[in-house]
Scaffold this motif. Structure first.
Motif, short mmCIF file in Angstrom:
data_model
loop_
_atom_site.label_atom_id
_atom_site.label_comp_id
_atom_site.label_asym_id
_atom_site.label_seq_id
_atom_site.Cartn_x
_atom_site.Cartn_y
_atom_site.Cartn_z
N ASN A 1 0.83 -1.21 0.00
CA ASN A 1 0.00 0.00 0.00
C ASN A 1 0.86 1.26 0.00
O ASN A 1 0.61 2.21 -0.74
N ALA A 2 1.90 1.23 0.86
CA ALA A 2 2.76 2.41 0.97
C ALA A 2 3.50 2.68 -0.34
O ALA A 2 3.69 3.83 -0.74
N ARG A 3 3.88 1.60 -0.99
CA ARG A 3 4.62 1.76 -2.25
C ARG A 3 3.76 2.46 -3.30
O ARG A 3 4.23 3.36 -4.02
N ALA A 4 2.50 2.07 -3.39
CA ALA A 4 1.59 2.70 -4.35
C ALA A 4 1.49 4.20 -4.08
O ALA A 4 1.53 5.02 -5.01
N VAL A 5 1.37 4.53 -2.82
CA VAL A 5 1.23 5.94 -2.43
C VAL A 5 2.50 6.72 -2.73
O VAL A 5 2.47 7.82 -3.29
N GLU A 6 3.63 6.09 -2.40
CA GLU A 6 4.93 6.73 -2.56
C GLU A 6 5.23 7.00 -4.04
O GLU A 6 5.75 8.06 -4.40
N ARG A 7 4.88 6.03 -4.91
CA ARG A 7 5.15 6.17 -6.34
C ARG A 7 4.46 7.40 -6.91
O ARG A 7 4.90 7.98 -7.89
N ARG A 8 3.33 7.76 -6.30
CA ARG A 8 2.59 8.94 -6.76
C ARG A 8 2.90 10.16 -5.89
O ARG A 8 2.19 11.15 -5.93
N HIS A 9 3.95 10.05 -5.10
CA HIS A 9 4.39 11.15 -4.23
C HIS A 9 3.26 11.65 -3.35
O HIS A 9 3.09 12.85 -3.17
N MET A 10 2.48 10.74 -2.86
CA MET A 10 1.33 11.13 -2.04
C MET A 10 1.49 10.72 -0.58
O MET A 10 0.52 10.71 0.18
N THR A 11 2.73 10.34 -0.20
CA THR A 11 2.97 10.01 1.21
C THR A 11 2.68 11.24 2.06
O THR A 11 3.09 12.34 1.74
N GLY A 12 1.94 11.02 3.13
CA GLY A 12 1.55 12.14 3.99
C GLY A 12 0.35 12.89 3.45
O GLY A 12 -0.09 13.89 4.01
N GLU A 13 -0.20 12.37 2.34
CA GLU A 13 -1.35 13.03 1.71
C GLU A 13 -2.50 12.03 1.53
O GLU A 13 -3.62 12.27 1.94
N ALA A 14 -2.18 10.89 0.95
CA ALA A 14 -3.17 9.81 0.88
C ALA A 14 -3.08 9.02 2.20
O ALA A 14 -2.01 8.88 2.78
#
Lengths: 670, 670
Positions: free
Chosen positions: B422-435
């Motif tokens: 899950n974290a990888r998907a978020v990170e790939r879209r630079h959405m860590t701390g946002e999604a």
């Protein structure tokens, strides 16, 4: 019998009549010792038991020296245990007191069956399962997938499981025609789950492991029966009808008259409420001060004499507890005959709104007092011909006993001691084989004292693990260990959570009981909520016919009783006992031989009007009701309407004429 | 930190900053190895686990050689295990592969408390009890004395017990100011029942035992949090109101409008049914093929954009299973991304009238595919700002995985790997701390990937072991191990056997949730049978006020979120974390500090209008609603009508003005 020890490559073998039982090598040790700390909590006879196992050390290194085997963890290490193989037994001597756990692995074979373990109610063939051996309540439901079991668990941790039994015994009999007995009263476990070995676990270092081997099962049972004690013959009077269980005070006598008027053959009236009642929020309970209550039964002594003139015996009830508000408690407490607490006070056990003291039978004087003063004077001298000797499983594990023994080691011993107290009272009055008490609790040696087992408190239903069918399993397993006589509460006992008796259940149970040593009814724990034999005309009529049939069997049953005295063979026998060559005979637990000549296959499911059953072979069997002859060695389906329980006799039986005559008597109801 | 090994008389000691943790002598060995055969059966995420322990050998003989300790059963025996003490860890090296069980005893002290074990739901202080650590369903009822638990057991072995948790972790933190972590994914047990020692049991020889010590708990939590991974800050948008959980198809949107109209502050709409439904005899279930169902939610993509314009995020649902009748299953099967059976077929798991494949995350390509194709394209690109990342506890123990590892060793590892996907998907879209995704399952290292825990599926009641109060225990235990953010289903989730939500329960749960990181509602497993926040005016009004209060806390919560990023301190903290000198602070598990300045003591029993609670000291505390100041170090009773949850702030807090302003806003209902 030859028990042979032989050194093998860095190990040893132990053979019984040439059959290898123990085969130890460094990679496959057969003995382990260890150290555990158990947690045991009792809730009214139900136990929660857990072991915190700190050590379990394989004794991989063996040195054989004559008939000694010195076992240690590794070469160069001091022996942790020495085995001495002598005269058919293995003596175990532990070095020091560090270890309090013991395991032994006995070689197992594919297709091998194992039986025994005392009186097992769920599984006759114990192979594939693990059996803790600890006397306790058997549980209500005994099957964690049923609602009754879970409700009982919720109510008082009382649901139980397949291995819970009032009567465990660390003895098994293998289809390899040997038996093994562990001489211990400690908590033990027989684990038959493994393919390659049976594992014996004991929460102590057992003193002796005994081995028995014979060429036939009949001989093996004879040998075990001699080892554990041969029972006296069944009293003659017991075969003259049913024992009617009523606990309705004076009404019991008038109800008995009506039952007699309906043609029921009666040999005894059993009133457990002869001691009077105590009223609790759970309902009426007995008053645990063991003497006649002539308020509830006016002029009971005289009535007993009158009954006797009519050929009817009177039976009562007793157990090894004394209620604190009774006269006997007071007397026992004054004499110092009660078990004590850590603090030195009298240990009290809560039985549900009343408290009781525990008579300390490790004190010889207390034992004598209970036998003479309570059972002798209050019961036998009063005119009782028998009684339910209830309980035996409840010795609390934290009481202090006169002999100084750990109550955890006395707990399993208690049922046998309780049987001995009862037997002593009977013997002192020279009434052995005449007075009849019956017990549900047992342990090694109970055979020598208790003349009759009863199967405990089944639920009033057809359930697989707590209903009618479990009684057969109980009779067969205990029978192989020298308990020749077995019977049960007709209609079952435990009615909880809206589970009540049906007419069908009572009738099916009656049909089975007619083909056992003793027919006895019980009103159950909730008489008013449950159907009784005298409340339904069809049930009463059916019951009367079945008692008549039972009485007609008397000559045969008497002959079996003589056989039991002479050979230790039980009345109810597994099929393989007489048909050793028939592979199928080894796993049947819902049918039995009654003596060598009758095969009984009770209908144990609701709503059935026929039954599938197996006839062992080679043999020819005659269906009791139709007279049709069947060849053994086959499974058949037979019509089994109410009133015609599936029973067959050997075509070649010398009793054939007697059996043939039975059919004319008992026709189907309705 | 100094980990010091010292040889002692025929033994050794191991000290951490001068504090003796291990003290071995021949009579008191600290290490044991053994050999067991486990039986593990899974029933929809509930496990029956049993160990047949064949050997447990004390390693009584120790030879210290530099930083090595060679351990054997006895002098002269080859070492069974060698410990290497280095850089704050103990490395364990077993000789050979014979042993597959390991025990270690750590010295315990009188009055010592222990915490952690992952997310524990029943007991925060673990002293006195035994905790198996195995990710599973937590159970329904979780208390064998309650009817709900036994009914759940009967229905599907689903009742659970105090130690069952979605998120176990073999780490504990002692009040002696040290922590111990076992680097293993094997089944393990932390046993804190003994007075003299804590016993760690692992069903493998663990590679490494890690030790941590600091002079304050705050420092120790910081250290643990760095070890297990520091979470990103909470997204800003989450603090702008509640996430409203609805699964009512299109109706969800109109219901949301009504909720907004009632003055509820909303930051997100969470529709787990965004993937559509499957109808089974148990009721409606989600369709486990992870993509929008535009039949159930017409033009969902457009609606998400519209919501976003109103400042409302849209959240969905996903789990690591793929239903056999979905498009993703087909795709994954074609690519060979699913776990296999012994026979080489796709392993299917029964979820109740539908079967699913298990995505094999040990295959890096499968992991990427799920992150990119499923979560990335179907969810993030579609417009989702967050989701429940459900399950993680169900890896069957008998499947074959691409990396060749034993599924029994991967079972506990699975939740962390699932978080990573899950974290990888978020990170790939630079959405860590946002999604924002939230999980109930966890294990060591989940902290590094999962931004928010949710407390799982409480029953919709006030029960001690499965109700509202368990959420606090979950937050405090997981918080000490570096999980800064925690929240729960407002009103609980599981409604079975007629147990349904009351208005009081929803309101008390809402009051607690307002004082946590995230407010989120859930309709529960049976929405139609249970009260919802928008079905009762008083409940909705109360809910609106509590969301308003939560939003007013935003500056404080943001500051705590920054603190979490910098120090690893959780938002919800046990009282002792900031009041180390206060002995009473160590055992409280029904109240917590929200950051350093708020003390929250939720009302967790039904029918109460006041609460007893303890204010730690030395400190002065101001009651949020009355403004009355209390001295810490005492237990007080405070009025707690609905709408005035017992909350206090530190008189000296720099946030005092903010807190003071909260009271004016949220008056009691009615």
């Amino acid at each position: 019998m030859t028990l042979m020890l032989a050194a093998a490559d860095r190990g040893f073998t132990l053979s019984l009549n040439g059959m290898i039982l123990i085969d130890q090598s460094p990679d496959h040790p057969a003995f382990y010792v260890g150290r555990g700390r158990e947690r045991m909590d009792m809730y009214r006879g139900n136990f929660e038991i857990e072991d915190y196992l700190e050590e379990r050390v394989p004794l991989t290194h063996a040195v054989v020296d004559g008939n000694h085997v010195h076992l240690s963890f590794a070469e160069g290490q001091p022996p942790a245990m020495t085995l001495i193989v002598d005269k058919g037994v293995i003596q175990c001597m532990a070095a020091g007191s560090h270890f309090n756990r013991f395991w032994m692995r006995v070689r197992a074979e594919a297709g091998e069956h194992v039986y025994g373990g005392g009186e097992q109610m769920s599984y006759f063939d114990m192979r594939g399962r693990r059996f803790p051996l600890w006397t306790s309540e058997p549980g209500v439901g005994r099957d964690k997938t049923t609602e009754i079991t879970l409700r009982a668990d919720l109510m008082g941790k009382a649901g139980g499981d397949y291995y819970h039994t009032n009567y465990p015994q660390p003895t098994y009999l293998s289809s390899r025609r040997y038996a093994l007995h562990v001489d211990t009263t400690a908590y033990s476990v027989f684990d038959f789950r493994n393919e390659a070995f049976h594992e014996i676990e004991v929460w102590a270092i057992p003193r002796i492991i005994e081995l028995f081997a014979k060429t036939t099962f009949v001989q093996l049972v004879d040998q075990l029966s001699r080892r554990f004690g041969r029972q006296p013959q069944l009293p003659d009077w017991v075969l003259d009808g049913a024992i009617i269980g009523l606990k309705d005070g004076e009404n019991s006598l008038s109800r008995l008259d009506a039952i007699l008027a309906a043609g029921v053959k009666v040999c005894g009236l059993w009133c457990e409420d002869w001691v009077g009642l105590r009223h609790t929020s759970f309902g009426a309970r007995l008053f645990w001060d063991w003497r006649a209550d002539e308020t509830r039964y006016p002029n009971l002594k005289g009535r007993i004499v009158e009954l006797r003139k009519k050929g009817i015996r009177f039976l009562g009830y007793v157990n090894p507890y004394l209620c604190v508000d009774g006269s006997l408690f007071h007397e026992a407490a004054m004499k110092g005959f009660l078990a004590l607490t850590d603090m030195g006070g009298v240990a009290l056990v809560d039985f549900g709104e009343f408290q009781c003291g525990v008579v300390d039978f490790t004190n010889p004087q207390a034992k004598d007092w209970f036998a003479e003063r309570v059972i002798g004077q209050n019961m036998l001298d009063y005119g009782l011909s028998g009684w339910m000797a209830d309980f035996g499983e409840y010795l609390p594990i934290d009481v202090h006993l006169r002999n100084g023994a750990d109550a955890k080691l006395m707990h399993n011993a208690w049922p046998t001691i309780w049987a001995e107290v009862n037997a002593r009272a009977v013997e002192r009055r020279h009434m052995t084989g005449e007075a009849l008490f019956f017990m549900r609790a047992g342990f090694t040696g109970v055979q020598a004292h208790c003349p009759l087992l009863w199967a405990g408190d089944q639920s009033v239903d057809f359930s697989r693990h707590d209903g009618l069918v479990t009684v057969i399993c109980g009779a067969l397993s205990s029978g192989l260990l020298g308990n020749a006589y077995h019977h049960s509460d007709i209609g079952g006992y435990t009615s909880l959570f809206g589970n009540v008796r049906t007419a069908e259940l009572i009738m099916r149970w009656t049909e089975m009981a007619a083909f056992t040593a003793v027919m006895r009814t019980h009103e159950g724990n909730r008489p008013r909520d449950n159907l009784q034999i005298d409340q339904d005309e069809a049930v009463l009529h059916h019951f009367a016919r079945m008692t008549d049939l039972h009485v007609r069997l008397k000559p045969y049953l008497k002959a079996l009783s003589r056989e039991a005295r002479d050979t230790g063979l039980p009345l109810q026998r597994p099929l393989f006992l007489h048909y050793e060559a028939d592979d199928q005979a080894y796993t049947i637990q819902d049918a039995y031989l009654l003596g060598p000549d009758l095969l009984v296959a009770p209908v144990w499911k609701a709503g059935e009007s026929e039954r599938q059953l197996y006839l062992p072979g080679p043999e020819r069997w005659v269906h009791l009701w139709s007279g049709i002859e069947y060849a053994g060695g086959e499974e058949i389906t037979i019509a089994a309407p109410i009133g015609q329980p599936p029973v067959f006799y050997r075509a070649q039986s010398s009793w054939a004429a007697l059996f043939k005559g039975l059919a004319g008597n008992a026709r189907p109801a309705g």
